[in-house]
Design a protein around this motif. Sequence first.
Motif, mmCIF file in Angstrom:
data_model
loop_
_atom_site.group_PDB
_atom_site.id
_atom_site.type_symbol
_atom_site.label_atom_id
_atom_site.label_comp_id
_atom_site.label_asym_id
_atom_site.label_seq_id
_atom_site.Cartn_x
_atom_site.Cartn_y
_atom_site.Cartn_z
ATOM 1 N N HIS A 65 -1.900 -0.690 -6.667
ATOM 2 C CA HIS A 65 -0.796 -0.563 -7.624
ATOM 3 C C HIS A 65 -0.274 0.870 -7.639
ATOM 4 O O HIS A 65 -0.889 1.776 -7.081
ATOM 5 C CB HIS A 65 -1.260 -0.986 -9.022
ATOM 6 N N ASP B 59 -9.800 -3.914 -7.799
ATOM 7 C CA ASP B 59 -8.700 -4.808 -7.460
ATOM 8 C C ASP B 59 -9.160 -6.010 -6.644
ATOM 9 O O ASP B 59 -8.550 -7.076 -6.695
ATOM 10 C CB ASP B 59 -7.636 -4.042 -6.656
ATOM 11 N N LEU C 48 -16.037 8.895 -0.040
ATOM 12 C CA LEU C 48 -16.855 9.015 -1.256
ATOM 13 C C LEU C 48 -18.010 9.981 -1.060
ATOM 14 O O LEU C 48 -18.449 10.634 -2.011
ATOM 15 C CB LEU C 48 -17.372 7.640 -1.665
ATOM 16 N N VAL D 282 -8.201 5.995 -14.557
ATOM 17 C CA VAL D 282 -7.122 5.017 -14.735
ATOM 18 C C VAL D 282 -6.549 4.581 -13.386
ATOM 19 O O VAL D 282 -6.343 3.397 -13.145
ATOM 20 C CB VAL D 282 -6.020 5.602 -15.634
ATOM 21 N N ALA D 283 -6.321 5.533 -12.461
ATOM 22 C CA ALA D 283 -5.539 5.227 -11.268
ATOM 23 C C ALA D 283 -6.376 4.679 -10.125
ATOM 24 O O ALA D 283 -5.863 3.936 -9.300
ATOM 25 C CB ALA D 283 -4.802 6.481 -10.796
ATOM 26 N N ARG D 284 -7.636 5.047 -10.036
ATOM 27 C CA ARG D 284 -8.436 4.644 -8.879
ATOM 28 C C ARG D 284 -9.194 3.369 -9.185
ATOM 29 O O ARG D 284 -9.682 3.180 -10.302
ATOM 30 C CB ARG D 284 -9.420 5.758 -8.498
ATOM 31 N N SER D 285 -9.287 2.490 -8.170
ATOM 32 C CA SER D 285 -9.942 1.213 -8.408
ATOM 33 C C SER D 285 -11.378 1.192 -7.891
ATOM 34 O O SER D 285 -12.118 0.277 -8.204
ATOM 35 C CB SER D 285 -9.135 0.089 -7.774
ATOM 36 N N ASN D 286 -11.786 2.198 -7.099
ATOM 37 C CA ASN D 286 -13.165 2.245 -6.622
ATOM 38 C C ASN D 286 -14.090 2.651 -7.765
ATOM 39 O O ASN D 286 -13.864 3.658 -8.442
ATOM 40 C CB ASN D 286 -13.262 3.250 -5.478
ATOM 41 N N GLU E 60 -13.243 4.824 0.324
ATOM 42 C CA GLU E 60 -12.421 4.320 -0.766
ATOM 43 C C GLU E 60 -11.150 3.712 -0.195
ATOM 44 O O GLU E 60 -10.510 4.310 0.659
ATOM 45 C CB GLU E 60 -12.081 5.483 -1.714
ATOM 46 N N MET F 222 -9.837 17.597 -17.920
ATOM 47 C CA MET F 222 -9.871 16.380 -18.722
ATOM 48 C C MET F 222 -8.885 15.346 -18.188
ATOM 49 O O MET F 222 -9.240 14.184 -17.963
ATOM 50 C CB MET F 222 -9.540 16.754 -20.168
ATOM 51 N N ILE F 223 -7.638 15.786 -17.932
ATOM 52 C CA ILE F 223 -6.636 14.801 -17.485
ATOM 53 C C ILE F 223 -6.892 14.407 -16.036
ATOM 54 O O ILE F 223 -6.570 13.294 -15.644
ATOM 55 C CB ILE F 223 -5.189 15.290 -17.704
ATOM 56 N N ALA F 224 -7.522 15.305 -15.235
ATOM 57 C CA ALA F 224 -7.888 14.901 -13.871
ATOM 58 C C ALA F 224 -8.907 13.770 -13.931
ATOM 59 O O ALA F 224 -8.790 12.767 -13.208
ATOM 60 C CB ALA F 224 -8.455 16.089 -13.096
ATOM 61 N N VAL G 117 -9.949 14.664 -6.499
ATOM 62 C CA VAL G 117 -8.961 13.625 -6.782
ATOM 63 C C VAL G 117 -8.358 13.104 -5.479
ATOM 64 O O VAL G 117 -8.227 11.891 -5.293
ATOM 65 C CB VAL G 117 -7.858 14.163 -7.722
ATOM 66 N N VAL H 1 -17.397 9.022 -11.105
ATOM 67 C CA VAL H 1 -17.293 10.473 -10.890
ATOM 68 C C VAL H 1 -16.205 11.042 -11.802
ATOM 69 O O VAL H 1 -16.372 12.106 -12.410
ATOM 70 C CB VAL H 1 -17.006 10.788 -9.405
ATOM 71 N N THR I 288 -11.756 20.239 -8.452
ATOM 72 C CA THR I 288 -11.358 18.977 -9.084
ATOM 73 C C THR I 288 -10.190 18.339 -8.340
ATOM 74 O O THR I 288 -10.185 17.124 -8.107
ATOM 75 C CB THR I 288 -10.979 19.229 -10.549
ATOM 76 N N PRO J 284 -0.267 5.911 -14.285
ATOM 77 C CA PRO J 284 -1.432 6.735 -14.658
ATOM 78 C C PRO J 284 -1.119 8.225 -14.711
ATOM 79 O O PRO J 284 -1.587 8.940 -15.597
ATOM 80 C CB PRO J 284 -2.447 6.433 -13.548
ATOM 81 N N SER K 16 -1.513 10.511 -17.938
ATOM 82 C CA SER K 16 -2.378 11.690 -17.946
ATOM 83 C C SER K 16 -1.604 12.927 -18.375
ATOM 84 O O SER K 16 -2.090 13.731 -19.186
ATOM 85 C CB SER K 16 -2.976 11.917 -16.559
ATOM 86 N N LYS L 251 -15.904 6.097 -7.651
ATOM 87 C CA LYS L 251 -14.932 7.147 -7.935
ATOM 88 C C LYS L 251 -14.631 7.196 -9.432
ATOM 89 O O LYS L 251 -14.522 8.263 -10.028
ATOM 90 C CB LYS L 251 -13.659 6.878 -7.133
ATOM 91 N N LEU M 255 -9.343 11.696 -16.455
ATOM 92 C CA LEU M 255 -8.633 10.521 -16.993
ATOM 93 C C LEU M 255 -7.824 9.833 -15.906
ATOM 94 O O LEU M 255 -7.830 8.610 -15.786
ATOM 95 C CB LEU M 255 -7.726 10.968 -18.146
ATOM 96 N N TYR M 256 -7.145 10.660 -15.065
ATOM 97 C CA TYR M 256 -6.309 10.096 -13.993
ATOM 98 C C TYR M 256 -7.164 9.304 -13.014
ATOM 99 O O TYR M 256 -6.803 8.197 -12.611
ATOM 100 C CB TYR M 256 -5.567 11.227 -13.280
ATOM 101 N N ILE M 257 -8.350 9.883 -12.636
ATOM 102 C CA ILE M 257 -9.218 9.171 -11.687
ATOM 103 C C ILE M 257 -9.660 7.841 -12.292
ATOM 104 O O ILE M 257 -9.629 6.802 -11.632
ATOM 105 C CB ILE M 257 -10.434 10.040 -11.304
#
Lengths: 186, 120, 138
Positions: A84, B112, A26, B28-32, A79, B20-22, A21, B38, A17, A89, A93, B35, B24-26
Amino acid sequence: METVINMALLTLLAVVTVAMVVQRSLLSVVILASIYSFLMASVMIVLDAVDVALTEASVGAAVSTVLLLATLHLTKTREDMPRHGRALPLLLSLAVGGMLVWGTLVLPPFGTANAPIHQHVAPRYINDVMAETGVPNIVTAVLADYRSFDTLGETTVIFIAGIGVMLLLGGLRRQSSEEGAPEDPS
Amino acid sequence: MEAFLDFADRYNYVITIFLMIAGLYIVVARSNMVKKLVGLSIFQTSVYLLYLEPAKIVGGTAPIIDPAFTVYSNPLPHVLILTAIVVGVGTLALGLALVVRINEAFGTIDDDEIKPQDGG
Amino acid sequence: MSSDLILRVGTKLILPFILLFAIYVQLHGDYGPGGGFQAGVIVAAVVILIAITFGHNAAKRVAPRGLVECMVPMGVLIFAGTGVAGFFLGGNYLDYSVLSHDPIHGHHLGIFLVEIGVAVTVSGTMVALFYAFVERGR
């Protein structure tokens, strides 16, 4: 022994995982997602969920990967850097994670037979399934017999998802080719 | 040994919440958008784990009735998650189809880059 | 499409066994791990493997687009039809006990029919999704 194998597989899952991240290609993310699904299927076997493991291995590792690769073929595989900041985030999290971990402190320990989840409906299924349906696999019996309404609804969801994708990807193409005006590929 | 078992009890839940938080982070934080999808899948699989872990009984066996065994893991979460996995691939496919159409309309799958084009 | 000899021969060798495994998973779902979902996905995987190795047209000869698109609603109809059959034989909707003279046989028959319905919809949908994505790229 079960606990140790479970912990090792879960650690591998966490490592994959983290790689997903940080990875920006991709294509690599999709392959890592496939590995993730296989590891998840192994964890499910250790957790005695053999039916679920078979489904996860075939659906998660095979079909999802094929669909993701097809999408990457139609779009692009790199990607961009996010524009931002990443602090908010990450903070969000971690806050959610902290609260959830705090919530697990009162959960019963892993693998105990007298946890509340094993007291209510499960003994009813396990004790009566042979007399009522004659099907030894309890998961199949519950899925297709006791809770067949759920499964009917779920099959309908699959049907709707299939129709939705066919409309989104196939419908317009046919219409525009009939009119003789191909879409602008920009 | 006692301390190890105590640690093992919590380890499952901690890893589940980490996944779970990984996810959530993807999201929220990633714009692709691929991704993001996934990440959504990771989030989803962590919920599968959250359901399946309490169902396990150490020393039990898979819920298939056989005279040789008496202790079975709880079959009900297995049924719920079996359904969730297949619905999950349906929603993933729908999301990917939307991504493909967005790419055709805007020429990008980056959140974005779409916002300024969309007048936002 | 692909001229890789090992891939072509290997695929031809492995295909019947994948299909056999799908049928086993489907029919043995009452006694071991498996059932309609898994078998449906494995059948879809056979078609996808043919498409990847021998090209899209070969896959379309095996599973024509029209057939696949019919399978998507067909499975739901088989499932719902099993429920309606119970209705007409004097039971509740999706009550399998009345499907046969013996309730246990009725349950076996009901589960069998329902799993067939699930497998038809799932395999049809998965192949249809694959075709939709592939044809978009042409």
